[in-house]
Scaffold this motif. Structure first.
Motif, PDB file in Angstrom:
ATOM      1  N   TRP A 103       4.131  36.669 -37.401  1.00 43.41           N
ATOM      2  CA  TRP A 103       5.520  36.323 -37.678  1.00 43.41           C
ATOM      3  C   TRP A 103       5.634  35.481 -38.938  1.00 43.41           C
ATOM      4  O   TRP A 103       4.911  34.497 -39.117  1.00 43.41           O
ATOM      5  CB  TRP A 103       6.138  35.574 -36.487  1.00 43.41           C
ATOM      6  CG  TRP A 103       5.961  36.320 -35.209  1.00 43.41           C
ATOM      7  CD1 TRP A 103       5.129  35.998 -34.179  1.00 43.41           C
ATOM      8  CD2 TRP A 103       6.598  37.535 -34.823  1.00 43.41           C
ATOM      9  NE1 TRP A 103       5.201  36.920 -33.184  1.00 43.41           N
ATOM     10  CE2 TRP A 103       6.111  37.898 -33.553  1.00 43.41           C
ATOM     11  CE3 TRP A 103       7.525  38.376 -35.427  1.00 43.41           C
ATOM     12  CZ2 TRP A 103       6.508  39.031 -32.877  1.00 43.41           C
ATOM     13  CZ3 TRP A 103       7.933  39.514 -34.747  1.00 43.41           C
ATOM     14  CH2 TRP A 103       7.430  39.825 -33.497  1.00 43.41           C
ATOM     15  N   VAL A 104       6.539  35.848 -39.815  1.00 41.07           N
ATOM     16  CA  VAL A 104       6.728  35.154 -41.084  1.00 41.07           C
ATOM     17  C   VAL A 104       7.105  33.688 -40.834  1.00 41.07           C
ATOM     18  O   VAL A 104       8.021  33.397 -40.082  1.00 41.07           O
ATOM     19  CB  VAL A 104       7.829  35.848 -41.934  1.00 41.07           C
ATOM     20  CG1 VAL A 104       8.090  35.056 -43.212  1.00 41.07           C
ATOM     21  CG2 VAL A 104       7.436  37.274 -42.252  1.00 41.07           C
ATOM     22  N   GLY A 105       6.350  32.783 -41.453  1.00 41.00           N
ATOM     23  CA  GLY A 105       6.627  31.361 -41.354  1.00 41.00           C
ATOM     24  C   GLY A 105       6.028  30.674 -40.134  1.00 41.00           C
ATOM     25  O   GLY A 105       5.965  29.451 -40.085  1.00 41.00           O
ATOM     26  N   GLU A 106       5.566  31.436 -39.152  1.00 36.39           N
ATOM     27  CA  GLU A 106       5.046  30.847 -37.919  1.00 36.39           C
ATOM     28  C   GLU A 106       3.698  30.153 -38.142  1.00 36.39           C
ATOM     29  O   GLU A 106       3.451  29.069 -37.604  1.00 36.39           O
ATOM     30  CB  GLU A 106       4.921  31.922 -36.834  1.00 36.39           C
ATOM     31  CG  GLU A 106       4.523  31.401 -35.477  1.00 36.39           C
ATOM     32  CD  GLU A 106       5.560  30.483 -34.831  1.00 36.39           C
ATOM     33  OE1 GLU A 106       5.172  29.760 -33.896  1.00 36.39           O
ATOM     34  OE2 GLU A 106       6.732  30.472 -35.244  1.00 36.39           O
ATOM     35  N   SER A 107       2.824  30.747 -38.946  1.00 29.92           N
ATOM     36  CA  SER A 107       1.522  30.125 -39.219  1.00 29.92           C
ATOM     37  C   SER A 107       1.696  28.796 -39.938  1.00 29.92           C
ATOM     38  O   SER A 107       1.041  27.812 -39.615  1.00 29.92           O
ATOM     39  CB  SER A 107       0.648  31.060 -40.055  1.00 29.92           C
ATOM     40  OG  SER A 107       0.355  32.229 -39.336  1.00 29.92           O
ATOM     41  N   GLU A 108       2.625  28.769 -40.913  1.00 31.44           N
ATOM     42  CA  GLU A 108       2.888  27.536 -41.646  1.00 31.44           C
ATOM     43  C   GLU A 108       3.441  26.469 -40.705  1.00 31.44           C
ATOM     44  O   GLU A 108       3.089  25.294 -40.809  1.00 31.44           O
ATOM     45  CB  GLU A 108       3.887  27.778 -42.790  1.00 31.44           C
ATOM     46  CG  GLU A 108       3.357  28.707 -43.869  1.00 31.44           C
ATOM     47  CD  GLU A 108       3.693  30.174 -43.614  1.00 31.44           C
ATOM     48  OE1 GLU A 108       3.700  30.617 -42.438  1.00 31.44           O
ATOM     49  OE2 GLU A 108       3.935  30.885 -44.594  1.00 31.44           O
ATOM     50  N   ARG A 109       4.305  26.872 -39.770  1.00 28.37           N
ATOM     51  CA  ARG A 109       4.864  25.939 -38.797  1.00 28.37           C
ATOM     52  C   ARG A 109       3.755  25.358 -37.923  1.00 28.37           C
ATOM     53  O   ARG A 109       3.743  24.162 -37.624  1.00 28.37           O
ATOM     54  CB  ARG A 109       5.924  26.629 -37.921  1.00 28.37           C
ATOM     55  CG  ARG A 109       6.655  25.626 -37.006  1.00 28.37           C
ATOM     56  CD  ARG A 109       7.494  26.320 -35.953  1.00 28.37           C
ATOM     57  NE  ARG A 109       6.690  27.076 -35.007  1.00 28.37           N
ATOM     58  CZ  ARG A 109       5.929  26.558 -34.029  1.00 28.37           C
ATOM     59  NH1 ARG A 109       5.836  25.254 -33.881  1.00 28.37           N
ATOM     60  NH2 ARG A 109       5.239  27.331 -33.222  1.00 28.37           N
TER      61      ARG A 109
END
Length: 194
Positions: free
Chosen positions: A33-39
């Motif tokens: 999911w886009v942005g989930e790893s960064e979160r």
């Protein structure tokens, strides 16, 4: 190398220092999911700051922080690398937080992670020498009913074996004794040789 006790050393460091230990396997941080790893990366550092003093242990770091520019798939990996680097650069504000990372492939890690202020020190954890192998045998046979077993001889015979290999030998020797006789009350040298 694999099985030499890198994770165990990180846990021992946390235990000896009295710090909270937050362990993360590299692949756990990556999601589709886009942005989930960064979160997840932001949340990891936020949690470490809350429970400081803390040690963040990033196992298999090469899977999270591969060299940028060499990955032809999604840009999510590069965004995750950038987020991790950003969080680590801010460690001066995270008083009492230390990051320890482990890898079998240091050549695959992004060089930006390996600069001073992020990952400062490199420690090679080699395969155990004969004296260390003897101690590992003692640990893994402490609860075993041994009879006529020469642990010094076993330590000599296992040149190049890792701690994980020695643990497997001890477990397999016990299983060999049980296969021979399910009511076996002892493990002897023959079982280790098998």
């Amino acid at each position: 190398p694999p099985g030499t006790g890198k994770t165990l050393l990180a846990k021992a460091t946390a235990n000896e220092s009295g710090a909270n230990f937050i362990s993360v396997k590299g692949p756990e941080m990556l999601t589709m999911w886009v942005g989930e790893s960064e979160r997840k990366v932001r949340e990891l550092f936020r949690r470490a700051k809350q429970v400081a003093p803390a040690i963040i242990f990033l196992d298999e770091i090469d899977s999270v922080v591969p060299k940028r520019g060499g990955y032809s798939g999604s840009h999510a990996i590069e965004s995750t690398v950038s987020q991790l680097l950003t969080e680590m650069s801010g460690l001066e504000e995270l008083k009492g937080v230390v990051v320890i990372a482990a890898t079998n492939r240091p050549d695959m890690i992004d060089p930006a992670l390996l600069r001073p202020g992020r990952i400062d020190r490199f420690v090679l954890v080699p395969a155990p020498d004969e004296k260390a192998r003897l101690e590992i045998f003692k640990v893994h046979t402490k609860q075993m009913p041994l009879k006529s077993v020469d642990l010094k001889e076993l330590a000599k015979k296992t040149e190049g074996f890792s701690g994980a290999d020695i643990e497997a030998i001890c477990r397999e020797a016990a299983m060999s004794a049980l296969r021979e006789d399910i009511k076996s009350k002892e493990v002897n040298m023959k079982h280790f040789e098998d």
